[in-house]
Design a protein around this motif. Structure first.
Motif, PDB file in Angstrom:
ATOM      1  N   VAL A   1       0.840  -1.204   0.000  1.00  0.00           N
ATOM      2  CA  VAL A   1       0.000   0.000   0.000  1.00  0.00           C
ATOM      3  C   VAL A   1       0.873   1.251   0.000  1.00  0.00           C
ATOM      4  N   SER A   2       1.912   1.251   0.834  1.00  0.00           N
ATOM      5  CA  SER A   2       2.819   2.396   0.907  1.00  0.00           C
ATOM      6  C   SER A   2       3.540   2.607  -0.417  1.00  0.00           C
ATOM      7  N   LEU A   3       3.965   1.508  -1.045  1.00  0.00           N
ATOM      8  CA  LEU A   3       4.633   1.606  -2.339  1.00  0.00           C
ATOM      9  C   LEU A   3       3.692   2.178  -3.396  1.00  0.00           C
ATOM     10  N   ALA A   4       2.456   1.684  -3.437  1.00  0.00           N
ATOM     11  CA  ALA A   4       1.493   2.160  -4.429  1.00  0.00           C
ATOM     12  C   ALA A   4       1.159   3.637  -4.215  1.00  0.00           C
ATOM     13  N   LEU A   5       0.938   4.024  -2.963  1.00  0.00           N
ATOM     14  CA  LEU A   5       0.592   5.422  -2.683  1.00  0.00           C
ATOM     15  C   LEU A   5       1.744   6.363  -3.011  1.00  0.00           C
ATOM     16  N   THR A   6       2.971   5.946  -2.677  1.00  0.00           N
ATOM     17  CA  THR A   6       4.130   6.804  -2.927  1.00  0.00           C
ATOM     18  C   THR A   6       4.389   6.957  -4.419  1.00  0.00           C
ATOM     19  N   ALA A   7       4.348   5.849  -5.154  1.00  0.00           N
ATOM     20  CA  ALA A   7       4.565   5.923  -6.596  1.00  0.00           C
ATOM     21  C   ALA A   7       3.481   6.759  -7.263  1.00  0.00           C
ATOM     22  N   THR A   8       2.247   6.585  -6.810  1.00  0.00           N
ATOM     23  CA  THR A   8       1.127   7.360  -7.351  1.00  0.00           C
ATOM     24  C   THR A   8       1.319   8.844  -7.083  1.00  0.00           C
ATOM     25  N   ALA A   9       1.707   9.179  -5.852  1.00  0.00           N
ATOM     26  CA  ALA A   9       1.911  10.578  -5.495  1.00  0.00           C
ATOM     27  C   ALA A   9       3.059  11.189  -6.294  1.00  0.00           C
ATOM     28  N   ALA A  10       4.132  10.409  -6.506  1.00  0.00           N
ATOM     29  CA  ALA A  10       5.278  10.918  -7.255  1.00  0.00           C
ATOM     30  C   ALA A  10       4.911  11.218  -8.707  1.00  0.00           C
ATOM     31  N   VAL A  11       4.172  10.309  -9.331  1.00  0.00           N
ATOM     32  CA  VAL A  11       3.760  10.520 -10.723  1.00  0.00           C
ATOM     33  C   VAL A  11       2.804  11.701 -10.824  1.00  0.00           C
ATOM     34  N   HIS A  12       1.884  11.798  -9.880  1.00  0.00           N
ATOM     35  CA  HIS A  12       0.926  12.908  -9.901  1.00  0.00           C
ATOM     36  C   HIS A  12       1.632  14.250  -9.691  1.00  0.00           C
TER      37      HIS A  12
ATOM     38  N   LEU B   1      -5.098   0.914  -4.524  1.00  0.00           N
ATOM     39  CA  LEU B   1      -5.168   0.422  -5.900  1.00  0.00           C
ATOM     40  C   LEU B   1      -6.041   1.317  -6.775  1.00  0.00           C
ATOM     41  N   LEU B   2      -7.141   1.804  -6.230  1.00  0.00           N
ATOM     42  CA  LEU B   2      -8.005   2.691  -7.001  1.00  0.00           C
ATOM     43  C   LEU B   2      -7.294   3.994  -7.339  1.00  0.00           C
ATOM     44  N   ALA B   3      -6.576   4.555  -6.356  1.00  0.00           N
ATOM     45  CA  ALA B   3      -5.829   5.784  -6.608  1.00  0.00           C
ATOM     46  C   ALA B   3      -4.741   5.562  -7.659  1.00  0.00           C
TER      47      ALA B   3
ATOM     48  N   LEU C   1      -2.163   6.611 -12.645  1.00  0.00           N
ATOM     49  CA  LEU C   1      -1.317   6.018 -13.685  1.00  0.00           C
ATOM     50  C   LEU C   1      -2.084   5.851 -14.991  1.00  0.00           C
ATOM     51  N   GLY C   2      -3.371   5.521 -14.889  1.00  0.00           N
ATOM     52  CA  GLY C   2      -4.170   5.387 -16.099  1.00  0.00           C
ATOM     53  C   GLY C   2      -4.318   6.706 -16.830  1.00  0.00           C
ATOM     54  N   TYR C   3      -4.569   7.770 -16.088  1.00  0.00           N
ATOM     55  CA  TYR C   3      -4.708   9.073 -16.741  1.00  0.00           C
ATOM     56  C   TYR C   3      -3.385   9.532 -17.350  1.00  0.00           C
ATOM     57  N   GLN C   4      -2.292   9.322 -16.620  1.00  0.00           N
ATOM     58  CA  GLN C   4      -0.988   9.746 -17.144  1.00  0.00           C
ATOM     59  C   GLN C   4      -0.635   8.986 -18.428  1.00  0.00           C
ATOM     60  N   TRP C   5      -0.989   7.710 -18.475  1.00  0.00           N
ATOM     61  CA  TRP C   5      -0.733   6.929 -19.687  1.00  0.00           C
ATOM     62  C   TRP C   5      -1.570   7.466 -20.846  1.00  0.00           C
ATOM     63  N   LEU C   6      -2.834   7.743 -20.581  1.00  0.00           N
ATOM     64  CA  LEU C   6      -3.694   8.278 -21.635  1.00  0.00           C
ATOM     65  C   LEU C   6      -3.231   9.658 -22.089  1.00  0.00           C
ATOM     66  N   ALA C   7      -2.760  10.463 -21.138  1.00  0.00           N
ATOM     67  CA  ALA C   7      -2.305  11.809 -21.485  1.00  0.00           C
ATOM     68  C   ALA C   7      -1.097  11.769 -22.406  1.00  0.00           C
ATOM     69  N   ARG C   8      -0.291  10.704 -22.299  1.00  0.00           N
ATOM     70  CA  ARG C   8       0.907  10.598 -23.145  1.00  0.00           C
ATOM     71  C   ARG C   8       0.635   9.892 -24.470  1.00  0.00           C
ATOM     72  N   HIS C   9      -0.398   9.054 -24.497  1.00  0.00           N
ATOM     73  CA  HIS C   9      -0.601   8.228 -25.689  1.00  0.00           C
ATOM     74  C   HIS C   9      -1.924   8.485 -26.404  1.00  0.00           C
ATOM     75  N   ALA C  10      -2.747   9.357 -25.871  1.00  0.00           N
ATOM     76  CA  ALA C  10      -4.036   9.639 -26.513  1.00  0.00           C
ATOM     77  C   ALA C  10      -4.244  11.145 -26.584  1.00  0.00           C
TER      78      ALA C  10
ATOM     79  N   TRP D   1     -11.452  17.058 -14.944  1.00  0.00           N
ATOM     80  CA  TRP D   1     -12.224  15.907 -14.486  1.00  0.00           C
ATOM     81  C   TRP D   1     -11.340  14.902 -13.763  1.00  0.00           C
ATOM     82  N   TYR D   2     -10.099  14.817 -14.176  1.00  0.00           N
ATOM     83  CA  TYR D   2      -9.130  13.949 -13.487  1.00  0.00           C
ATOM     84  C   TYR D   2      -8.948  14.387 -12.037  1.00  0.00           C
ATOM     85  N   LEU D   3      -8.807  15.687 -11.819  1.00  0.00           N
ATOM     86  CA  LEU D   3      -8.633  16.203 -10.458  1.00  0.00           C
ATOM     87  C   LEU D   3      -9.902  16.040  -9.636  1.00  0.00           C
TER      88      LEU D   3
END
Length: 244
Positions: free
Chosen positions: A97-108, A187-189, A194-203, A212-214
């Motif tokens: 959980v800590s790994l997922a939250l930290t990675a998510t926060a870093a990407v955001h 996991l939801l966060a 990560l899903g939005y960031q991927w779409l922002a780079r590839h779509a 709406w993302y925020l």
């Protein structure tokens, strides 16, 4: 006038697990005089430690039970058991959980600050992200562990004030298993960010997609807090009159 201190039931008092009425001296085949619940439904023998504590196995099964059947889990959950394994159950959930939250926060945060907007990520960017994520994971893990103990301490104080038989170690034991409920929140966060960031780079997303993302992230924070408190209350409600 000062408030009279409530009398906390003794450990060997038999309480009705429906209303908390003291059942000492009543026959086993009778009902609670207060709520009518069968006394046989409050026997200490009905509560047992999870398989994870007894055998060291059944981690996934215990996690599944906590997540999908929290009322049943805590209603049959022994308030006394192997505290070390209960703490390990918590740690085995809080680390990912800590790994997922930290990675998510870093990407955001990287997206918010626009640190790599319009350019490809270099090797140094990935190394920096990994280093920040690992350090943040340790800090987040320690913070969640501290938060768990703080919540257990405050709950025990509140229980003592109300005359409930919920001491610190009983509450902490329940909180260790509640740690599994951080998983769906994290996991939801992660999926959202990560899903939005991927779409922002590839779509080719429209400009209003960022807004709406925020909004979605804000809604998830509120819903996540409500979910964690709701599942916490389920646990405490099914432990406050526990006899075993």
């Amino acid at each position: 006038m000062p408030r009279a201190a409530p009398i906390i039931p003794a450990e060997n008092d038999l309480l009705c697990e429906g209303c908390g009425y003291t059942l000492n001296g009543l026959s086993d085949d009778s009902r609670c005089p207060e709520c009518g619940k069968l006394i046989a439904e409050s026997w200490p023998e009905l509560r047992k430690p999870p398989e994870w504590e007894v055998t060291g196995r059944g981690f996934v099964a215990t996690t599944w039970e906590v997540l999908w059947h929290p009322s049943r889990f805590y209603r049959t959950f022994s308030t006394f058991g192997n505290m070390l394994r209960a703490a390990r159950f918590s740690s085995y959930h809080l680390l990912p959980v800590s790994l997922a939250l930290t990675a998510t926060a870093a990407v955001h945060l990287e997206w918010m600050l626009g640190l790599s907007a319009g350019r490809r990520w270099e090797r140094g960017d990935w190394i920096a992200l990994v280093a920040v994520t690992l350090m943040g994971t340790l800090i987040t893990f320690a913070a969640l562990k501290l938060l768990t103990r703080l919540a257990a301490r405050l709950t025990a104080w509140e229980a003592a004030y109300r005359g409930l038989r919920l001491d610190y170690h009983v509450v902490l034991r329940g909180m260790h298993y509640h740690a599994a409920h951080y998983l769906p929140v994290a996991l939801l966060a992660a999926m959202t960010v990560l899903g939005y960031q991927w779409l922002a780079r590839h779509a080719n997303l429209p400009p209003e997609s960022a807004e709406w993302y925020l909004y979605t992230l804000c809604a998830e924070v509120i819903l996540g807090a409500f979910y964690l408190f709701w599942t916490y209350w389920i646990g405490m409600r099914n432990m406050m009159y526990a006899n075993g």
